[in-house]
Design a protein around this motif. Sequence first.
Motif, PDB file in Angstrom:
ATOM      1  N   ASP A  72      14.552  -6.337   0.714  1.00  0.00           N
ATOM      2  CA  ASP A  72      14.013  -7.576   1.258  1.00  0.00           C
ATOM      3  C   ASP A  72      12.844  -7.238   2.181  1.00  0.00           C
ATOM      4  OD1 ASP A  72      15.146  -6.613   3.635  1.00  0.00           O
ATOM      5  OD2 ASP A  72      16.751  -8.104   3.671  1.00  0.00           O
ATOM      6  N   ALA A  73      12.280  -8.252   2.828  1.00  0.00           N
ATOM      7  CA  ALA A  73      11.104  -8.062   3.672  1.00  0.00           C
ATOM      8  C   ALA A  73      11.353  -7.034   4.771  1.00  0.00           C
ATOM      9  CB  ALA A  73      10.671  -9.399   4.282  1.00  0.00           C
ATOM     10  N   ALA A  74      12.487  -7.109   5.435  1.00  0.00           N
ATOM     11  CA  ALA A  74      12.788  -6.165   6.523  1.00  0.00           C
ATOM     12  C   ALA A  74      12.909  -4.741   5.984  1.00  0.00           C
ATOM     13  CB  ALA A  74      14.067  -6.575   7.243  1.00  0.00           C
ATOM     14  N   ALA A  75      13.556  -4.577   4.837  1.00  0.00           N
ATOM     15  CA  ALA A  75      13.693  -3.242   4.253  1.00  0.00           C
ATOM     16  C   ALA A  75      12.335  -2.692   3.839  1.00  0.00           C
ATOM     17  CB  ALA A  75      14.647  -3.284   3.057  1.00  0.00           C
ATOM     18  N   ILE A  79      10.514   0.717   5.100  1.00  0.00           N
ATOM     19  CA  ILE A  79      10.061   1.737   4.144  1.00  0.00           C
ATOM     20  C   ILE A  79       8.575   2.034   4.344  1.00  0.00           C
ATOM     21  CG2 ILE A  79       9.658   2.193   1.688  1.00  0.00           C
ATOM     22  CD1 ILE A  79      12.298   0.555   1.176  1.00  0.00           C
ATOM     23  N   ALA A  80       7.783   1.020   4.627  1.00  0.00           N
ATOM     24  CA  ALA A  80       6.340   1.200   4.808  1.00  0.00           C
ATOM     25  C   ALA A  80       6.002   2.091   5.999  1.00  0.00           C
ATOM     26  CB  ALA A  80       5.659  -0.157   4.959  1.00  0.00           C
ATOM     27  N   GLU A  81       6.958   2.314   6.883  1.00  0.00           N
ATOM     28  CA  GLU A  81       6.714   3.189   8.028  1.00  0.00           C
ATOM     29  C   GLU A  81       6.637   4.660   7.634  1.00  0.00           C
ATOM     30  OE1 GLU A  81       9.595   2.350  11.063  1.00  0.00           O
ATOM     31  OE2 GLU A  81       9.026   0.235  11.155  1.00  0.00           O
ATOM     32  N   ALA A 100       5.614  -8.526  -2.803  1.00  0.00           N
ATOM     33  CA  ALA A 100       6.173  -8.257  -1.471  1.00  0.00           C
ATOM     34  C   ALA A 100       5.882  -6.817  -1.045  1.00  0.00           C
ATOM     35  CB  ALA A 100       7.676  -8.517  -1.468  1.00  0.00           C
ATOM     36  N   ALA A 101       6.006  -5.891  -1.973  1.00  0.00           N
ATOM     37  CA  ALA A 101       5.693  -4.490  -1.659  1.00  0.00           C
ATOM     38  C   ALA A 101       4.204  -4.329  -1.372  1.00  0.00           C
ATOM     39  CB  ALA A 101       6.126  -3.581  -2.810  1.00  0.00           C
ATOM     40  N   ASN A 102       3.368  -4.879  -2.247  1.00  0.00           N
ATOM     41  CA  ASN A 102       1.915  -4.765  -2.067  1.00  0.00           C
ATOM     42  C   ASN A 102       1.441  -5.413  -0.776  1.00  0.00           C
ATOM     43  OD1 ASN A 102       0.823  -5.025  -5.583  1.00  0.00           O
ATOM     44  ND2 ASN A 102       1.898  -3.405  -4.514  1.00  0.00           N
ATOM     45  N   ASP A 103       2.123  -6.474  -0.323  1.00  0.00           N
ATOM     46  CA  ASP A 103       1.775  -7.104   0.957  1.00  0.00           C
ATOM     47  C   ASP A 103       1.909  -6.118   2.111  1.00  0.00           C
ATOM     48  OD1 ASP A 103       1.196  -9.529  -0.218  1.00  0.00           O
ATOM     49  OD2 ASP A 103       3.082 -10.494   0.379  1.00  0.00           O
ATOM     50  N   ARG A 104       2.724  -5.089   1.914  1.00  0.00           N
ATOM     51  CA  ARG A 104       2.933  -4.052   2.933  1.00  0.00           C
ATOM     52  C   ARG A 104       2.206  -2.767   2.560  1.00  0.00           C
ATOM     53  NH1 ARG A 104       6.503  -7.774   2.366  1.00  0.00           N
ATOM     54  NH2 ARG A 104       7.713  -8.473   4.154  1.00  0.00           N
ATOM     55  N   CYS A 105       1.296  -2.889   1.602  1.00  0.00           N
ATOM     56  CA  CYS A 105       0.528  -1.734   1.106  1.00  0.00           C
ATOM     57  C   CYS A 105       1.428  -0.671   0.487  1.00  0.00           C
ATOM     58  CB  CYS A 105      -0.366  -1.144   2.190  1.00  0.00           C
ATOM     59  SG  CYS A 105      -1.610  -2.305   2.758  1.00  0.00           S
ATOM     60  N   LEU A 106       2.543  -1.094  -0.049  1.00  0.00           N
ATOM     61  CA  LEU A 106       3.417  -0.198  -0.793  1.00  0.00           C
ATOM     62  C   LEU A 106       3.173  -0.420  -2.282  1.00  0.00           C
ATOM     63  CD1 LEU A 106       6.807  -0.783   1.086  1.00  0.00           C
ATOM     64  CD2 LEU A 106       5.505   1.359   1.020  1.00  0.00           C
TER      65      LEU A 106
END
Length: 159
Positions: A72-75, A79-81, A100-106
């Motif tokens: 989910d968003a929190a996970a 992970i993006a850290e 959702a992943a790409n929004d966090r540059c993942l």
Amino acid sequence: VKAPDDQPEMVPTLLDLIEQAEADWTDLAPPDPDLPRIVIQSFSADSLRVIHQQRPDLPLVQLIRTGEPVPDAAALDAIAEYAVAIGPPVATVTPALVAAANDRCLDVHSYTIDEPAEMTAALDAGAGALFTNDPSTLVDVLKDRPGDTELCPAPATAD
């Protein structure tokens, strides 16, 4: 990095081996200057965090086990850290997860995909990379696809 809990010296040994290999590469041109020579993947978030603390320059992929919930968003934020990508099983790759992943540059590196239809579906959903046991089939699938892989730097690697 498989079963790090069963082999506590795995991460230090891996980092030592990478350091030795990098010394040998100093005079070699990379096969593709836009791609890393090494990508480390693991189901173990703890191992990836340790690697990231010691070598923040190494791209890391947080694998997601089959049967585990889709992050989910929190996970994904967590992970993006330390990672640049997630590696979910192919059955869970959807445009929503990729977004959702790409929004966090993942990026999304799905596994293990050997069938052309599954490869196409994962790529159509936006997966940026695939793990396969059949690279020649993946090469065939990729022949007619655009090569847009532009992603923002993941927080784990951003300066």
